[in-house]
Design a protein around this motif. Structure first.
Motif, PDB file in Angstrom:
ATOM      1  N   MET A 101      34.160  20.575  16.395  1.00  0.00           N
ATOM      2  CA  MET A 101      33.877  21.046  17.675  1.00  0.00           C
ATOM      3  C   MET A 101      34.831  22.407  17.544  1.00  0.00           C
ATOM      4  SD  MET A 101      34.151  19.565  21.704  1.00  0.00           S
ATOM      5  CE  MET A 101      35.723  19.736  21.746  1.00  0.00           C
ATOM      6  N   GLU A 102      34.110  23.431  18.150  1.00  0.00           N
ATOM      7  CA  GLU A 102      34.859  24.974  18.004  1.00  0.00           C
ATOM      8  C   GLU A 102      35.425  25.143  19.449  1.00  0.00           C
ATOM      9  OE1 GLU A 102      33.222  29.359  18.504  1.00  0.00           O
ATOM     10  OE2 GLU A 102      32.105  28.069  17.205  1.00  0.00           O
ATOM     11  N   GLN A 103      36.771  25.645  19.471  1.00  0.00           N
ATOM     12  CA  GLN A 103      37.505  25.796  20.821  1.00  0.00           C
ATOM     13  C   GLN A 103      37.145  27.050  21.155  1.00  0.00           C
ATOM     14  OE1 GLN A 103      41.455  24.814  20.270  1.00  0.00           O
ATOM     15  NE2 GLN A 103      41.179  22.604  20.569  1.00  0.00           N
ATOM     16  N   ARG A 104      36.870  27.387  22.549  1.00  0.00           N
ATOM     17  CA  ARG A 104      36.877  28.659  22.981  1.00  0.00           C
ATOM     18  C   ARG A 104      37.928  28.996  24.133  1.00  0.00           C
ATOM     19  NH1 ARG A 104      30.577  29.207  24.716  1.00  0.00           N
ATOM     20  NH2 ARG A 104      29.622  28.954  22.570  1.00  0.00           N
ATOM     21  N   THR A 105      38.466  30.071  23.785  1.00  0.00           N
ATOM     22  CA  THR A 105      39.452  30.408  25.029  1.00  0.00           C
ATOM     23  C   THR A 105      38.642  30.932  26.140  1.00  0.00           C
ATOM     24  OG1 THR A 105      39.607  32.730  24.140  1.00  0.00           O
ATOM     25  CG2 THR A 105      41.146  31.198  23.030  1.00  0.00           C
ATOM     26  N   ASN A 106      39.442  30.594  27.201  1.00  0.00           N
ATOM     27  CA  ASN A 106      38.872  31.149  28.601  1.00  0.00           C
ATOM     28  C   ASN A 106      39.395  32.634  28.671  1.00  0.00           C
ATOM     29  OD1 ASN A 106      37.567  28.867  29.296  1.00  0.00           O
ATOM     30  ND2 ASN A 106      39.387  27.899  30.214  1.00  0.00           N
ATOM     31  N   PRO A 107      38.848  33.487  29.493  1.00  0.00           N
ATOM     32  CA  PRO A 107      39.277  34.656  29.660  1.00  0.00           C
ATOM     33  C   PRO A 107      40.443  34.642  30.892  1.00  0.00           C
ATOM     34  CG  PRO A 107      37.131  34.564  30.786  1.00  0.00           C
ATOM     35  CD  PRO A 107      37.352  33.396  29.741  1.00  0.00           C
ATOM     36  N   ASP A 108      41.376  35.736  30.557  1.00  0.00           N
ATOM     37  CA  ASP A 108      42.375  35.542  31.551  1.00  0.00           C
ATOM     38  C   ASP A 108      42.073  36.416  32.893  1.00  0.00           C
ATOM     39  OD1 ASP A 108      45.028  35.303  32.407  1.00  0.00           O
ATOM     40  OD2 ASP A 108      45.865  36.807  31.177  1.00  0.00           O
ATOM     41  N   ASN A 109      41.729  35.530  33.797  1.00  0.00           N
ATOM     42  CA  ASN A 109      41.244  36.005  34.987  1.00  0.00           C
ATOM     43  C   ASN A 109      42.403  35.761  36.030  1.00  0.00           C
ATOM     44  OD1 ASN A 109      39.958  36.695  37.481  1.00  0.00           O
ATOM     45  ND2 ASN A 109      38.178  35.456  37.317  1.00  0.00           N
ATOM     46  N   ARG A 110      43.109  36.680  36.593  1.00  0.00           N
ATOM     47  CA  ARG A 110      44.042  36.712  37.617  1.00  0.00           C
ATOM     48  C   ARG A 110      43.785  37.046  38.925  1.00  0.00           C
ATOM     49  NH1 ARG A 110      49.416  36.432  34.605  1.00  0.00           N
ATOM     50  NH2 ARG A 110      48.860  35.970  32.431  1.00  0.00           N
ATOM     51  N   ALA A 111      42.627  37.508  39.144  1.00  0.00           N
ATOM     52  CA  ALA A 111      41.917  37.689  40.529  1.00  0.00           C
ATOM     53  C   ALA A 111      42.316  36.923  41.517  1.00  0.00           C
ATOM     54  CB  ALA A 111      40.441  37.896  40.376  1.00  0.00           C
ATOM     55  N   ASP A 112      42.417  35.821  41.122  1.00  0.00           N
ATOM     56  CA  ASP A 112      42.752  34.556  42.268  1.00  0.00           C
ATOM     57  C   ASP A 112      44.102  34.122  42.313  1.00  0.00           C
ATOM     58  OD1 ASP A 112      42.124  33.160  40.316  1.00  0.00           O
ATOM     59  OD2 ASP A 112      40.573  31.858  41.511  1.00  0.00           O
ATOM     60  N   ASN A 113      44.930  34.426  41.640  1.00  0.00           N
ATOM     61  CA  ASN A 113      46.240  33.802  41.431  1.00  0.00           C
ATOM     62  C   ASN A 113      46.955  34.026  42.654  1.00  0.00           C
ATOM     63  OD1 ASN A 113      46.049  33.303  38.928  1.00  0.00           O
ATOM     64  ND2 ASN A 113      47.713  34.921  38.107  1.00  0.00           N
ATOM     65  N   ALA A 114      47.025  35.023  43.465  1.00  0.00           N
ATOM     66  CA  ALA A 114      47.678  35.373  44.667  1.00  0.00           C
ATOM     67  C   ALA A 114      47.191  34.229  45.698  1.00  0.00           C
ATOM     68  CB  ALA A 114      47.481  36.421  45.319  1.00  0.00           C
ATOM     69  N   ALA A 115      45.821  33.839  45.844  1.00  0.00           N
ATOM     70  CA  ALA A 115      45.511  32.754  46.855  1.00  0.00           C
ATOM     71  C   ALA A 115      45.948  31.204  46.262  1.00  0.00           C
ATOM     72  CB  ALA A 115      43.884  32.631  46.588  1.00  0.00           C
ATOM     73  N   HIS A 116      45.765  31.015  44.884  1.00  0.00           N
ATOM     74  CA  HIS A 116      46.215  29.821  44.179  1.00  0.00           C
ATOM     75  C   HIS A 116      47.898  29.571  44.674  1.00  0.00           C
ATOM     76  CE1 HIS A 116      42.852  29.285  41.041  1.00  0.00           C
ATOM     77  NE2 HIS A 116      42.475  28.996  42.410  1.00  0.00           N
ATOM     78  N   LEU A 117      48.511  30.582  44.455  1.00  0.00           N
ATOM     79  CA  LEU A 117      49.884  30.584  44.742  1.00  0.00           C
ATOM     80  C   LEU A 117      50.085  30.370  46.213  1.00  0.00           C
ATOM     81  CD1 LEU A 117      51.452  33.258  42.472  1.00  0.00           C
ATOM     82  CD2 LEU A 117      52.112  30.950  42.500  1.00  0.00           C
ATOM     83  N   ALA A 118      49.457  30.951  46.812  1.00  0.00           N
ATOM     84  CA  ALA A 118      49.620  30.593  48.405  1.00  0.00           C
ATOM     85  C   ALA A 118      49.427  29.202  48.795  1.00  0.00           C
ATOM     86  CB  ALA A 118      48.827  31.498  49.036  1.00  0.00           C
ATOM     87  N   GLN A 119      48.383  28.846  48.102  1.00  0.00           N
ATOM     88  CA  GLN A 119      47.993  27.342  48.504  1.00  0.00           C
ATOM     89  C   GLN A 119      48.649  26.265  47.802  1.00  0.00           C
ATOM     90  OE1 GLN A 119      44.999  26.309  50.054  1.00  0.00           O
ATOM     91  NE2 GLN A 119      46.206  24.314  50.232  1.00  0.00           N
ATOM     92  N   HIS A 120      49.469  26.516  46.703  1.00  0.00           N
ATOM     93  CA  HIS A 120      50.514  25.712  46.195  1.00  0.00           C
ATOM     94  C   HIS A 120      51.902  25.827  47.201  1.00  0.00           C
ATOM     95  CE1 HIS A 120      48.514  24.997  42.676  1.00  0.00           C
ATOM     96  NE2 HIS A 120      48.594  26.003  42.179  1.00  0.00           N
ATOM     97  N   ILE A 121      52.016  26.898  47.640  1.00  0.00           N
ATOM     98  CA  ILE A 121      53.165  26.873  48.566  1.00  0.00           C
ATOM     99  C   ILE A 121      53.043  26.024  49.933  1.00  0.00           C
ATOM    100  CG2 ILE A 121      54.595  28.647  50.144  1.00  0.00           C
ATOM    101  CD1 ILE A 121      54.095  30.611  47.941  1.00  0.00           C
ATOM    102  N   GLN A 122      51.763  26.109  50.376  1.00  0.00           N
ATOM    103  CA  GLN A 122      51.396  25.513  51.446  1.00  0.00           C
ATOM    104  C   GLN A 122      51.288  23.993  51.276  1.00  0.00           C
ATOM    105  OE1 GLN A 122      47.680  26.674  53.137  1.00  0.00           O
ATOM    106  NE2 GLN A 122      47.880  25.392  55.232  1.00  0.00           N
ATOM    107  N   ASN A 123      50.636  23.547  50.067  1.00  0.00           N
ATOM    108  CA  ASN A 123      50.880  22.255  49.838  1.00  0.00           C
ATOM    109  C   ASN A 123      52.377  21.619  49.716  1.00  0.00           C
ATOM    110  OD1 ASN A 123      47.946  22.365  49.679  1.00  0.00           O
ATOM    111  ND2 ASN A 123      47.888  22.369  47.650  1.00  0.00           N
TER     112      ASN A 123
END
Length: 71
Positions: A1-23
């Motif tokens: 099985m061939e492994q593919r790397t996901n593109p480095d999309n950091r567009a929503d990092n701030a939203a994810h971090l804010a959600q982690h802080i809230q959680n």
């Protein structure tokens, strides 16, 4: 099985971090409630230690969030 790397999309990092802080803040509150409902000094000490680690993690996430918002 061939492994593919996901593109480095950091567009929503701030939203994810804010959600982690809230959680994490919510988990601290739930843990404090649990502490008030238990008589065991051992469990209270364990919960307190975990909340201290959570608070340190929140500080780190807040710094990371500031960095993300600057970029």
């Amino acid at each position: 099985m061939e492994q593919r790397t996901n593109p480095d999309n950091r567009a929503d990092n701030a939203a994810h971090l804010a959600q982690h802080i809230q959680n994490t803040e919510g988990n601290i509150g739930k843990a404090k409630e649990t502490m008030s409902n238990t008589e065991s000094p051992t469990i209270k000490a364990q919960i307190q230690a975990k909340n201290e680690r959570r608070e340190a993690a929140i500080e780190g996430m807040k710094h990371e969030l500031e960095d993300e918002r600057q970029h």
